[in-house]
Design an enzyme around this catalytic site. Structure first.
Site, PDB file in Angstrom:
ATOM      1  CB  ALA A   1      -6.096   1.491   4.488  1.00 47.10           C
TER       2      ALA A   1
ATOM      3  CG  HIS B   1      -8.578   2.823  11.679  1.00 51.61           C
ATOM      4  ND1 HIS B   1      -7.433   3.152  12.361  1.00 51.61           N
ATOM      5  CD2 HIS B   1      -8.184   2.081  10.633  1.00 51.61           C
ATOM      6  CE1 HIS B   1      -6.392   2.609  11.749  1.00 51.61           C
ATOM      7  NE2 HIS B   1      -6.827   1.954  10.693  1.00 51.61           N
TER       8      HIS B   1
ATOM      9  CB  THR C   1     -22.054 -11.923   4.632  1.00 54.25           C
ATOM     10  OG1 THR C   1     -22.441 -13.224   4.202  1.00 54.25           O
ATOM     11  CG2 THR C   1     -23.266 -11.147   5.117  1.00 54.25           C
TER      12      THR C   1
ATOM     13  CB  CYS D   1       2.032  -1.265  10.172  1.00 57.11           C
ATOM     14  SG  CYS D   1       0.285  -0.952  10.163  1.00 57.11           S
TER      15      CYS D   1
HETATM   16  N1  PLP Z   1      -1.553   3.311   4.378  1.00 57.28           N
HETATM   17  C1  PLP Z   1      -1.091   4.271   5.191  1.00 57.28           C
HETATM   18  C2  PLP Z   1      -0.363   5.447   4.604  1.00 57.28           C
HETATM   19  C3  PLP Z   1      -1.276   4.180   6.571  1.00 57.28           C
HETATM   20  O1  PLP Z   1      -0.805   5.144   7.365  1.00 57.28           O
HETATM   21  C4  PLP Z   1      -1.962   3.053   7.090  1.00 57.28           C
HETATM   22  C5  PLP Z   1      -2.141   2.882   8.544  1.00 57.28           C
HETATM   23  O2  PLP Z   1      -1.368   3.327   9.355  1.00 57.28           O
HETATM   24  C6  PLP Z   1      -2.424   2.082   6.200  1.00 57.28           C
HETATM   25  C7  PLP Z   1      -2.202   2.246   4.853  1.00 57.28           C
HETATM   26  C8  PLP Z   1      -3.148   0.866   6.699  1.00 57.28           C
HETATM   27  O3  PLP Z   1      -4.393   1.198   7.242  1.00 57.28           O
HETATM   28  P1  PLP Z   1      -5.321   0.120   7.933  1.00 57.28           P
HETATM   29  O4  PLP Z   1      -4.942   0.127   9.362  1.00 57.28           O
HETATM   30  O5  PLP Z   1      -6.725   0.607   7.740  1.00 57.28           O
HETATM   31  O6  PLP Z   1      -5.071  -1.182   7.303  1.00 57.28           O
END
Ligand code: PLP
Length: 376
Positions: free
Chosen positions: A69, A199, A235, A321
């Site tokens: 994402a 995921h 790819t 994150c």
């Molecule tokens: N956006 C939101 C609101 C999220 O909670 C997260 C992951 O915690 C992400 C984006 C990023 O997702 P990814 O781990 O697939 O990069």
């Protein structure tokens, strides 16, 4: 270990592992190869794209496969802003977005001269339409707003915001719907672009999509071959992309029952946590029931997380994150909840897999930790 961190990531469903393993063995062909083995992979991948589109009620050519994402968000933000920069260089977002949105915007500001307006959030963790109205300008090219906040579960009024933007400007509306998919209904028809991740819905890591309405153009961020309509070279991760359709189908099939199950657990948790002295709930009442944020005013986030971990519970403080950066929640601060609550926050996130027994054990342990620290 009792896992209560499903907003960070989810375990992969057994059916998905089984299908994926078979795909890895049998569909190894490069989907761009012209021979039979390549065509076989390509055919299944395009069937998956069509099925995802059908499940989301959009067109197959509007689904792009990406690796996460964060990548989808980077594509949406940078791809659209750079493509449409001749229209204007003003972007609107919110102060509560995931770092993949925030840092993409900061890069556009610092390296490419864009101007960013970050909308505030109110005490319920959401943006106010009136603030968006004030911020929207003739040179606004893009508005990006998350559907469900990953720390509090607060749900933004996407529909009314996107409607206003479309009625009053040419700006493109992007929605980060990562924490909404498979949990609540997604207002995809209202937006021009939307981000989803596998995921978070019991699928594979390294697998995500970006919905992009057909009339929206993006500057390709990864240049090279023709993959993903020439927008994202490299790819294709065929087995991963194929199994996304099944992941999504299963998540949507279970959405209603998961929502009901989790709502009951959430209500119970709220009631029990509020009974413990010095504990306050930070998630608004009408948040997504899959996320519950609270603070023990006497125990800091990190201490609480470690204490819970030592007793066998996996939870988070802020967004995963940001877990290695300063232990203060910018989201709770922006809600006006103050520094103590923002540095003492704990996020529990629930699933259809969460049991009442797990929740009872969690409450019991929380009280134990609380009492233990009270007497120190
Ligand atoms: N956006 C939101 C609101 C999220 O909670 C997260 C992951 O915690 C992400 C984006 C990023 O997702 P990814 O781990 O697939 O990069």
């Amino acid at each position: 270990m009792i896992y209560l961190d499903y907003a960070a990531t989810t375990p992969v469903r057994k059916e998905i592992v089984d299908t994926y393993t078979k795909l890895l063995e049998n569909y190894y062909g490069n989907s761009d190869s012209l021979h039979e083995i390549g065509r076989k992979s390509s055919k299944l991948m395009e069937q998956s794209r069509a099925m995802i589109a059908q499940l989301l009620h959009v067109g197959a050519e509007e689904i792009l496969f990406t690796s996460c994402a964060s990548e989808s968000n980077n594509y949406a933000i940078k791809g659209a802003a750079l493509h449409y920069q001749n229209r204007g260089k003003h972007i609107i977002s919110t102060c509560a977005e995931h770092s993949s949105i925030h840092n993409s915007l900061e890069q556009l500001k610092n390296e490419f001269g864009f101007e960013i307006t970050y909308l505030p959030i109110n005490k319920n963790g959401i943006v106010a339409l009136s603030d968006l109205k004030k911020a929207l300008r003739k040179d606004t090219v893009l508005v990006s707003m998350m559907l469900v906040n990953n720390e509090t579960g607060a749900i933004n009024p996407i529909q009314e915001c996107a409607e206003y933007v479309h009625k009053n400007s040419r700006a493109i509306f992007h929605m980060d719907a990562v924490q909404g998919l498979g949990k609540i209904d997604i207002p995809i028809k209202e937006v021009d672009m939307a981000t989803f991740s596998a995921h978070k819905i019991y699928g594979l890591k390294g697998s995500a999509i970006l919905y992009k309405a057909q009339n929206i153009e993006l500057l390709p961020i990864i240049s090279g071959g023709q993959q993903e309509f020439g927008l994202r070279a490299g790819t294709s991760n065929t087995p991963c992309n194929i199994v996304f359709a099944k992941t999504l189908r299963l998540a949507l099939e279970e959405q209603k029952s998961a929502y009901e199950h989790v709502s009951k657990l959430n209500a119970y948790l709220r009631k029990e946590i509020e009974k413990i002295p010095n504990m306050v709930i930070n998630s608004p009442n009408n948040a997504s029931p899959f996320i519950l944020n609270f603070s023990d005013l006497k125990i800091g986030s990190e201490v609480m997380l470690n204490a819970l971990n030592a007793k066998g519970f996996a939870v988070s403080a802020q967004s995963t994150c940001s877990s290695k950066s300063k232990a203060i929640s910018h989201v709770l601060l922006a809600m006006g909840l103050g520094e103590i609550r923002a540095t003492h926050a704990v996020r529990i996130s629930l699933s259809h897999l969460t049991t009442q027994e797990e929740i009872d054990l969690f409450i019991h342990t929380l009280k134990e930790i609380h009492d233990d620290y009270q007497t120190r």
